[in-house]
Design an enzyme around this catalytic site. Structure first.
Site, mmCIF file in Angstrom:
data_model
loop_
_atom_site.group_PDB
_atom_site.id
_atom_site.type_symbol
_atom_site.label_atom_id
_atom_site.label_comp_id
_atom_site.label_asym_id
_atom_site.label_seq_id
_atom_site.Cartn_x
_atom_site.Cartn_y
_atom_site.Cartn_z
ATOM 1 N N ASP A 151 43.662 35.144 39.035
ATOM 2 C CA ASP A 151 42.028 34.871 39.139
ATOM 3 C C ASP A 151 41.904 33.372 38.407
ATOM 4 O OD1 ASP A 151 39.104 35.035 39.664
ATOM 5 O OD2 ASP A 151 38.845 36.182 38.118
ATOM 6 N N GLU A 197 38.922 27.057 45.228
ATOM 7 C CA GLU A 197 37.235 26.847 44.863
ATOM 8 C C GLU A 197 36.489 25.483 45.069
ATOM 9 O OE1 GLU A 197 35.908 29.276 41.667
ATOM 10 O OE2 GLU A 197 33.974 27.690 41.439
ATOM 11 N N HIS A 230 28.513 33.681 37.758
ATOM 12 C CA HIS A 230 29.705 34.449 37.194
ATOM 13 C C HIS A 230 29.066 35.141 35.885
ATOM 14 C CE1 HIS A 230 32.988 31.678 38.374
ATOM 15 N NE2 HIS A 230 33.272 32.984 38.614
ATOM 16 N N GLY A 231 29.300 36.358 35.512
ATOM 17 C CA GLY A 231 28.899 36.938 34.505
ATOM 18 C C GLY A 231 27.390 37.952 34.750
ATOM 19 N N HIS A 279 32.486 35.082 44.405
ATOM 20 C CA HIS A 279 32.990 35.256 42.868
ATOM 21 C C HIS A 279 31.396 35.682 42.381
ATOM 22 C CE1 HIS A 279 36.817 33.501 42.049
ATOM 23 N NE2 HIS A 279 36.654 33.386 43.179
ATOM 24 N N ASN A 339 34.853 39.509 44.097
ATOM 25 C CA ASN A 339 35.287 39.631 42.819
ATOM 26 C C ASN A 339 34.596 40.570 42.075
ATOM 27 O OD1 ASN A 339 37.400 37.949 43.684
ATOM 28 N ND2 ASN A 339 37.088 36.495 42.056
ATOM 29 N N VAL A 340 34.950 41.516 41.309
ATOM 30 C CA VAL A 340 34.187 42.408 40.409
ATOM 31 C C VAL A 340 35.138 42.232 39.000
ATOM 32 C CG1 VAL A 340 33.269 44.656 39.985
ATOM 33 C CG2 VAL A 340 33.690 43.753 42.419
ATOM 34 N N THR A 398 32.582 41.897 35.806
ATOM 35 C CA THR A 398 31.373 42.197 34.694
ATOM 36 C C THR A 398 31.219 43.779 34.582
ATOM 37 O OG1 THR A 398 30.773 39.982 34.995
ATOM 38 C CG2 THR A 398 29.435 41.481 33.792
HETATM 39 ZN ZN ZN Z 1 35.180 33.571 39.541
#
Ligand code: ZN
Length: 290
Positions: free
Chosen positions: A81, A133, A182-183, A211, A233-234, A236
């Site tokens: 990743d 990306e 993200h996050g 993401h 994507n997982v 957090t």
């Molecule tokens: Zn990411």
């Protein structure tokens, strides 16, 4: 079993589901992820960030994933990743990763193309899948607010640029910025479906990657998985679930200092979250068709 992504992504693209990509940095997380996939009869992507590799050590972490993948009855893709350099991508490929992400999205467009292409050539010569990306997906783990008036809209992927990028680099999958962060973000996130559809009509053969999906509603996410979004994507949410379960152990009266009793609930919590995500993404029951 440890698997190459090619046939799985082709199926996800054709059949309108997405494969969950879950981050790991240790044995418990990896077991939780793979147990859930096994239970749900779903292919799964187990991914490691550069930070996780640094924490556990590449050989240790990849050995844990390979061993558990080997015991699983479903396909397990081992993925890097956000690889920031050709060197990391190379080391992972040599360690047996079947898929790598090269993320040069913070660099100028031409430089992103050049570096990504270099990784693609190296990886493809070894049968390894590459994700890249375009349009930075802002934020990082733990982000709460954006500063300076930034919104996800300031970083959206440009469809024409995406086409040029894929054609020039030969990447297999593209992480797009279509509204997620993200996050753990305190504001509401939502997918710009119009943009997503534009990207997929311009690049009909390319699986797209989402993401930073933890801020989306379940409905939004399920709807996105029916488009060309083939990987979600997982990270957090697994961290939060793990932390809460371990904290609950300490909050309740406990009479043990056994690490297995402390970390075991974290592993179970991760398994439950992954199982739920697999249902949302629509990949449950698809493992038997390859
Ligand atoms: Zn990411």
């Amino acid at each position: 079993m440890l698997s190459k992504p090619h046939a799985i992504f082709a199926d996800a693209l054709a059949s309108d589901f997405a494969i969950g990509a879950f981050n790991t940095s240790n044995m418990e997380l990896t077991q939780g992820i793979i147990r859930a996939a096994d239970r749900q009869k779903s292919p799964v992507i187990v991914q490691t960030s550069e930070g996780a590799i640094e924490y556990a050590g590449l050989q240790v972490l990849s050995s844990i994933i390979k061993t558990l993948a080997g015991q699983a009855s479903v396909p397990v893709i081992m993925h890097l990743d956000h690889g920031k350099s050709l060197d990391t991508a190379k080391r992972c490929i040599e360690a047996g990763y079947t898929s790598v992400m090269i993320d040069q999205s913070t660099l100028p467009f031409e430089q992103n193309i050049k570096n990504t292409k270099e990784v693609v050539e190296y990886a493809h010569a070894r049968g390894v899948w590459v994700e890249a990306e375009l349009g930075a997906i802002i934020g990082n783990e733990g982000v709460k607010d954006l500063h300076g008036g930034q919104t996800p809209d300031s970083f959206l992927t440009d469809p024409e640029q995406a086409k040029q990028f894929v054609e020039s680099t030969g990447v297999d999958a593209l992480a797009v910025s279509v509204g997620t962060i993200h996050g753990a973000f305190s504001g509401q996130e939502y997918i710009r479906f119009e943009l997503l559809h534009e990207i997929q009509s311009i690049l009909p053969q390319v699986p797209l990657v989402l993401h930073g999906a933890s801020g989306l509603s379940s409905d939004n996410l399920t709807q996105a998985c029916k488009t060309h979004v083939c990987k979600v994507n997982v990270d957090t949410e697994l961290r939060i679930g793990f932390e809460r379960a371990v904290k609950a152990y300490f909050d309740n009266a406990h009479d043990s200092y056994d690490p297995r009793k402390i970390l075991g609930p974290g592993r179970d919590a991760v398994e439950a979250i992954v199982a739920e995500k697999i249902t949302l993404f629509g990949s449950a029951g698809t493992a038997g068709i390859y």
